[in-house]
Write a protein that holds these residues in place. Structure first.
Motif, PDB file in Angstrom:
ATOM      1  N   PHE A   1       0.839  -1.204   0.000  1.00 61.29           N
ATOM      2  CA  PHE A   1       0.000   0.000   0.000  1.00 61.29           C
ATOM      3  C   PHE A   1       0.873   1.253   0.000  1.00 61.29           C
ATOM      4  O   PHE A   1       0.584   2.227  -0.701  1.00 61.29           O
ATOM      5  CB  PHE A   1      -0.924  -0.014   1.217  1.00 61.29           C
ATOM      6  CG  PHE A   1      -1.917   1.104   1.251  1.00 61.29           C
ATOM      7  CD1 PHE A   1      -3.165   0.976   0.651  1.00 61.29           C
ATOM      8  CD2 PHE A   1      -1.613   2.313   1.870  1.00 61.29           C
ATOM      9  CE1 PHE A   1      -4.083   2.020   0.668  1.00 61.29           C
ATOM     10  CE2 PHE A   1      -2.525   3.356   1.901  1.00 61.29           C
ATOM     11  CZ  PHE A   1      -3.759   3.210   1.300  1.00 61.29           C
ATOM     12  N   LEU A   2       1.931   1.253   0.793  1.00 62.93           N
ATOM     13  CA  LEU A   2       2.870   2.370   0.827  1.00 62.93           C
ATOM     14  C   LEU A   2       3.457   2.636  -0.556  1.00 62.93           C
ATOM     15  O   LEU A   2       3.517   3.788  -1.021  1.00 62.93           O
ATOM     16  CB  LEU A   2       3.992   2.069   1.823  1.00 62.93           C
ATOM     17  CG  LEU A   2       5.192   3.016   1.836  1.00 62.93           C
ATOM     18  CD1 LEU A   2       4.797   4.369   2.418  1.00 62.93           C
ATOM     19  CD2 LEU A   2       6.342   2.408   2.636  1.00 62.93           C
ATOM     20  N   ASP A   3       3.874   1.575  -1.241  1.00 60.22           N
ATOM     21  CA  ASP A   3       4.462   1.731  -2.578  1.00 60.22           C
ATOM     22  C   ASP A   3       3.465   2.330  -3.560  1.00 60.22           C
ATOM     23  O   ASP A   3       3.833   3.118  -4.434  1.00 60.22           O
ATOM     24  CB  ASP A   3       4.953   0.371  -3.101  1.00 60.22           C
ATOM     25  CG  ASP A   3       6.180  -0.136  -2.347  1.00 60.22           C
ATOM     26  OD1 ASP A   3       6.835   0.673  -1.668  1.00 60.22           O
ATOM     27  OD2 ASP A   3       6.465  -1.345  -2.438  1.00 60.22           O
ATOM     28  N   GLY A   4       2.196   1.971  -3.399  1.00 62.59           N
ATOM     29  CA  GLY A   4       1.201   2.427  -4.353  1.00 62.59           C
ATOM     30  C   GLY A   4       0.561   3.760  -4.016  1.00 62.59           C
ATOM     31  O   GLY A   4       0.123   4.489  -4.917  1.00 62.59           O
ATOM     32  N   HIS A   5       0.488   4.112  -2.735  1.00 63.08           N
ATOM     33  CA  HIS A   5      -0.272   5.296  -2.328  1.00 63.08           C
ATOM     34  C   HIS A   5       0.527   6.332  -1.554  1.00 63.08           C
ATOM     35  O   HIS A   5       0.050   7.452  -1.371  1.00 63.08           O
ATOM     36  CB  HIS A   5      -1.477   4.869  -1.480  1.00 63.08           C
ATOM     37  CG  HIS A   5      -2.439   3.972  -2.198  1.00 63.08           C
ATOM     38  ND1 HIS A   5      -2.277   2.607  -2.279  1.00 63.08           N
ATOM     39  CD2 HIS A   5      -3.582   4.256  -2.872  1.00 63.08           C
ATOM     40  CE1 HIS A   5      -3.268   2.081  -2.970  1.00 63.08           C
ATOM     41  NE2 HIS A   5      -4.073   3.052  -3.344  1.00 63.08           N
ATOM     42  N   GLY A   6       1.700   5.969  -1.076  1.00 68.52           N
ATOM     43  CA  GLY A   6       2.535   6.933  -0.375  1.00 68.52           C
ATOM     44  C   GLY A   6       2.391   6.852   1.131  1.00 68.52           C
ATOM     45  O   GLY A   6       1.454   6.266   1.669  1.00 68.52           O
TER      46      GLY A   6
ATOM     47  N   PRO B   1      -2.115  -7.578  14.013  1.00 71.28           N
ATOM     48  CA  PRO B   1      -2.575  -7.999  12.683  1.00 71.28           C
ATOM     49  C   PRO B   1      -2.407  -6.861  11.684  1.00 71.28           C
ATOM     50  O   PRO B   1      -2.348  -5.682  12.064  1.00 71.28           O
ATOM     51  CB  PRO B   1      -4.057  -8.313  12.906  1.00 71.28           C
ATOM     52  CG  PRO B   1      -4.441  -7.483  14.085  1.00 71.28           C
ATOM     53  CD  PRO B   1      -3.227  -7.428  14.963  1.00 71.28           C
ATOM     54  N   PRO B   2      -2.337  -7.174  10.404  1.00 69.10           N
ATOM     55  CA  PRO B   2      -2.220  -6.115   9.396  1.00 69.10           C
ATOM     56  C   PRO B   2      -3.505  -5.279   9.321  1.00 69.10           C
ATOM     57  O   PRO B   2      -4.591  -5.753   9.625  1.00 69.10           O
ATOM     58  CB  PRO B   2      -1.983  -6.869   8.091  1.00 69.10           C
ATOM     59  CG  PRO B   2      -2.488  -8.239   8.340  1.00 69.10           C
ATOM     60  CD  PRO B   2      -2.292  -8.521   9.800  1.00 69.10           C
ATOM     61  N   VAL B   3      -3.344  -4.023   8.909  1.00 64.68           N
ATOM     62  CA  VAL B   3      -4.483  -3.137   8.727  1.00 64.68           C
ATOM     63  C   VAL B   3      -5.225  -3.537   7.446  1.00 64.68           C
ATOM     64  O   VAL B   3      -4.585  -3.728   6.393  1.00 64.68           O
ATOM     65  CB  VAL B   3      -4.016  -1.676   8.637  1.00 64.68           C
ATOM     66  CG1 VAL B   3      -5.170  -0.755   8.240  1.00 64.68           C
ATOM     67  CG2 VAL B   3      -3.413  -1.226   9.962  1.00 64.68           C
ATOM     68  N   PRO B   4      -6.542  -3.673   7.474  1.00 67.46           N
ATOM     69  CA  PRO B   4      -7.292  -3.944   6.235  1.00 67.46           C
ATOM     70  C   PRO B   4      -7.148  -2.770   5.271  1.00 67.46           C
ATOM     71  O   PRO B   4      -7.485  -1.641   5.620  1.00 67.46           O
ATOM     72  CB  PRO B   4      -8.736  -4.102   6.707  1.00 67.46           C
ATOM     73  CG  PRO B   4      -8.641  -4.364   8.176  1.00 67.46           C
ATOM     74  CD  PRO B   4      -7.426  -3.637   8.644  1.00 67.46           C
ATOM     75  N   LEU B   5      -6.656  -3.010   4.079  1.00 65.18           N
ATOM     76  CA  LEU B   5      -6.370  -1.938   3.140  1.00 65.18           C
ATOM     77  C   LEU B   5      -7.075  -2.138   1.808  1.00 65.18           C
ATOM     78  O   LEU B   5      -6.755  -1.473   0.829  1.00 65.18           O
ATOM     79  CB  LEU B   5      -4.849  -1.828   2.910  1.00 65.18           C
ATOM     80  CG  LEU B   5      -4.048  -1.409   4.157  1.00 65.18           C
ATOM     81  CD1 LEU B   5      -2.564  -1.606   3.920  1.00 65.18           C
ATOM     82  CD2 LEU B   5      -4.337   0.027   4.514  1.00 65.18           C
TER      83      LEU B   5
END
Length: 203
Positions: free
Chosen positions: A172-177, A198-202
């Motif tokens: 998500f970071l790579d795609g949205h900043g 747990p990971p954040v639902p994105l």
């Protein structure tokens, strides 16, 4: 062949005391020296157990600022001296320090720019073996007074906070900043110190 590190200057000692006060006023600071595999690079590290609250450990580098850190591009390219800080829950002090030290030595050896948004891939999974895999550098949100510190007339130091993240969050970071990812973290009210969260639902 090992080379002994230069002793800290008076200004660096004052900076270490300042950092310790920010990380945990009631905890006893512990200081250690680490060398890389070549024995040519040394790093001073500050650790505070049970800080800033029980069940947590806070760790900061103290001499990473001695290395050039080129960030930006073109006319904006400049040298910004940094230290790394992390707060982790449910992690031993030695493991927390190893996480920062490994990341710092990788950045120095490979000339990675240390700035908000930099990710050290796989280091959390490799060293801690928990849910999160990577380590993300952000502004020092838990320690706002570490955003800027004037070491002396010539050098200003900035801390970056190291936060464990999952692979889906890295994508998500790579795609949205970074701003978009931090907005999602804030909305989900994640425990940034918990590498086992747990990971954040994105989606």
């Amino acid at each position: 062949m090992s080379t002994e590190p230069a002793p800290p200057t008076d200004a660096e000692v004052r900076m270490a005391r300042f950092a310790a006060g920010q990380l945990g006023r009631d905890a006893t600071p512990e200081f250690a020296e680490f060398s890389d595999s070549s024995g040519r690079r040394w790093l001073d590290v500050l650790t505070l157990r049970e800080a800033p609250r029980p069940g947590h450990v806070s760790v900061s580098t103290l001499s990473l600022h001695r290395w050039v850190n080129l960030v930006g591009s073109g006319a904006d390219r400049h040298d910004e001296r940094v230290e790394l800080v992390t707060v982790l829950a449910g992690v031993g002090a030695d493991d927390a320090a190893a996480l920062l030290v490994a990341s710092a030595f990788t950045a120095v050896a490979e000339a990675w720019p240390l700035r908000a948004g930099t990710v050290f891939p796989g280091v959390v999974g490799e060293l801690l073996g928990v849910g999160a895999q990577h380590l993300l550098l952000t502004a020092p949100g838990l320690f706002p007074r570490l955003a800027r510190y004037r070491l002396d007339d010539a050098v200003q130091v900035r801390w970056l906070q190291a936060v464990p993240i999952h692979e889906v969050e890295r994508e998500f970071l790579d795609g949205h900043g970074l701003d978009a990812l931090e907005d999602r973290f804030a909305a989900a009210e994640i425990a940034v110190a918990d590498p086992a969260r747990p990971p954040v639902p994105l989606g």
